[in-house]
Design an enzyme around this catalytic site. Structure first.
Site, PDB file in Angstrom:
ATOM      1  N   CYS A 121      -5.428  10.531  12.448  1.00 13.17           N
ATOM      2  CA  CYS A 121      -4.022  10.126  12.974  1.00 13.17           C
ATOM      3  C   CYS A 121      -3.789  11.395  13.814  1.00 13.17           C
ATOM      4  O   CYS A 121      -4.049  12.377  13.789  1.00 13.17           O
ATOM      5  CB  CYS A 121      -3.211   9.974  11.718  1.00 13.17           C
ATOM      6  SG  CYS A 121      -3.504   8.582  10.878  1.00 13.17           S
ATOM      7  N   CYS A 202      -3.383   5.808  14.913  1.00 18.87           N
ATOM      8  CA  CYS A 202      -2.362   5.991  13.925  1.00 18.87           C
ATOM      9  C   CYS A 202      -1.508   7.208  13.958  1.00 18.87           C
ATOM     10  O   CYS A 202      -1.975   8.278  14.587  1.00 18.87           O
ATOM     11  CB  CYS A 202      -3.149   5.906  12.730  1.00 18.87           C
ATOM     12  SG  CYS A 202      -4.250   7.090  12.303  1.00 18.87           S
TER      13      CYS A 202
END
Lengths: 305, 241
Positions: A121, A202
């Site tokens: 992420c 993400c």
């Protein structure tokens, strides 16, 4: 009777001579036919389709395999379970012996599945018209990953390939340009890989856009504008940071307040992303300045610090 | 058995793949090369031999097969700052460091060694410099450095790390022991030294000081036209963060 015996012998000789002549003729015909047929087979695939772009990269297999092993062995040992041979085979199967104007995303599904890997992420870096700079940045700051820093993108970067229905199934002479047909192996590959890259993102994602391009920093026709933006998952991605970079000493065609950026912000806000836009994001600009230290644009940076 | 990392897995595929990557994509200007032959020459330098008995000249055939011109004014020597070098060199477009030549490109970041009386590669471990000087990897880079220096011309650039422990110009070191002695004086017009500190790193060495002064003196004594810059601008930009 002597005359009758004489004429019979002549007839025999004639038959013999004719027979030999026929045999010789057949032999010559056979040789001629054989040479014609084999000659046709040795000719460099005259039936292959001809296109306007460069052909498949020579030694494609060695390059792809080498890059795959390089990536999983030397650079990302956590991907050690990837099977590079299978990955190569799945790439080859996607296009070999196929008409290069008929390629579909499904053709690449096995490859996508074998070669995809999770992306941490907050590290995804998208880019449009800033490829060189984006890649220089990720090479010096390994906190960010472009598509070309993932296994799939790394293997395919700057490589071209396309097939043909006739043997040997790969066209090393030429490949279709996008203007000749959109569903060509290269375009479909990058569209499919880009979609997957966006879906995998993400946390906070970054996008580097070019504020020195006349046609506008954000274009709906670009892969970023047409595919990546729409495949970011609002359940996984919280924020989009736009880095709007202008060339050092280049035209300042657009900034964060520009029209195309406003359009991008609207699209993203509609999909519930939080957006932050920064003109000439410092760390990337510093990279530009390292190579242009004497430029006035860079002196401004020094003075203001 | 040895203290260093063992041979990189899939070494052959990586070396051959990088070779083709280089001649087809990275720098097609070098022309056609036989990458299988190049791999064989590389391997034969150390296979079936005691990995502590490898000499730079064992790689001679490999170098002959991979040699190509280094454009004048593009050579970039360095010590202790590989990331920065890659950024400066821009994959051979701006400068051509050793890692941007074919012979450097195929081996960069890899490990390898064989063993006496066995045709196989040792994947378990390989000797370090401390364990023995004439090991497979060090001898390779010595040969590669010698070659790189011999074929450099025009304006030569040297990028040194002003934050490095022990000084920006390490002695012993590849630049000191294998590159400087092999520079071709009649082909070189100038040597430009840049001393750049790590981001947020200490400023241990600079031009005219300590080891850099030693380097400048040595090169001037050898008869080279030498300039040195602390590249403050680059440092300040990077510090602007």
């Amino acid at each position: 009777m002597p005359l009758q015996q004489g004429s019979a012998r002549v007839r025999q000789r004639t038959v013999l001579l004719v027979g030999i002549a026929v045999l010789l003729g057949a032999l010559v015909l056979a040789v001629v036919l054989a040479s014609l047929l084999t000659h046709g087979r040795h000719e460099a695939s005259p039936e292959m389709l001809k296109w306007k772009d460069r052909g498949t990269t020579k030694n494609l297999q060695e390059v792809i395999l080498g890059r795959c092993y390089n990536y999983i062995t030397a650079q990302h040992p956590e991907l050690g379970d990837k099977d590079c041979l299978k990955i190569w085979e799945s790439l080859k199967d996607a296009f070999i012996y196929k008409n290069p104007c008929n390629i579909t995303p499904e053709d690449y599904q096995p490859l996508m599945e074998l070669a995809s890997h999770p992306i941490p992420c907050n590290k995804s870096l998208f880019w449009s018209k800033t490829g060189d700079l984006a890649h220089r940045y990720t090479k010096s700051n390994q906190n960010f990953l472009t598509l070309e820093d993932t296994l799939l993108g790394y293997m395919a970067d700057k490589v071209s390939w396309c097939g043909d229905p006739s043997a040997p199934g790969i066209n090393y002479e030429s490949c279709p340009k996008r203007s000749e047909c959109e569903s060509n192996p290269g375009s479909v590959f990058w569209k499919t890989a880009s979609k997957m890259f966006a879906e995998a993102a993400c946390g906070v994602v970054q996008v580097m856009l070019n504020g020195s391009v006349e046609a506008g920093a954000f274009r709906s026709s670009s892969i970023f504008g047409s595919i990546e933006v729409f495949n970011l998952d609002p359940d996984k991605v919280s924020e989009v940071h736009i880095w709007l970079m202008q060339d050092i000493g280049g035209p300042q065609s657009e900034s964060c307040s520009g029209h195309s950026i406003q359009r991008l912000i609207n699209i993203l806000e509609e999909r519930n992303f939080k957006i932050i836009c920064e003109d000439n994001y410092r760390p990337v600009q510093l990279l530009q300045c390292v190579h242009n230290p004497d430029h006035t644009d860079c002196r401004l940076c020094t003075n203001s610090s | 058995k040895w203290k260093g990392e063992g041979t990189t897995q899939n070494l052959e595929s990586i070396v051959i793949g990088r070779c083709y990557d280089y001649i087809r994509i990275v720098n097609p200007a070098v022309g056609e090369k036989n990458c299988s032959q190049i791999w064989e020459a590389f391997k034969n330098a150390f296979i079936n031999k005691d990995p502590c008995s490898i000499l730079p000249k064992d790689y001679e055939l490999f170098i002959n097969l991979t040699l190509h011109t280094i454009p004048p004014n593009k050579s970039l020597f360095w010590e202790n700052n590989q990331l920065l070098v890659n950024s400066f060199a821009d994959r051979g477009r701006r400068y051509m460091s050793l890692g941007d030549t074919l012979f450097g490109f195929v081996a960069d970041f890899l490990y390898w060694c064989g063993q006496a009386d066995s045709p196989g590669l040792d994947y378990e471990s390989c000797p370090t410099t401390v364990e023995c000087e004439n090991n497979t990897v060090d001898s390779f880079w010595r040969m590669a450095s010698i070659t790189y220096a011999q074929h450099s011309s025009g304006v030569i650039h040297v990028l040194l790390n002003g934050s490095a422990d022990g000084g920006a110009y390490p002695q012993p070191g590849f630049f000191a022991d294998y590159e400087i002695p092999n520079l071709q004086k009649d082909k070189i017009s100038q040597i430009v030294i840049w001393v750049v500190d790590d981001i947020e790193g200490p400023d241990i060495d600079s031009c005219g000081v300590n080891t850099v002064k030693t380097l400048e003196t040595r090169l001037k004594t050898l008869g080279y036209d030498v300039t040195c810059t602390d590249n403050n601008k680059s440092v300040m930009f990077l510090l602007c963060l």
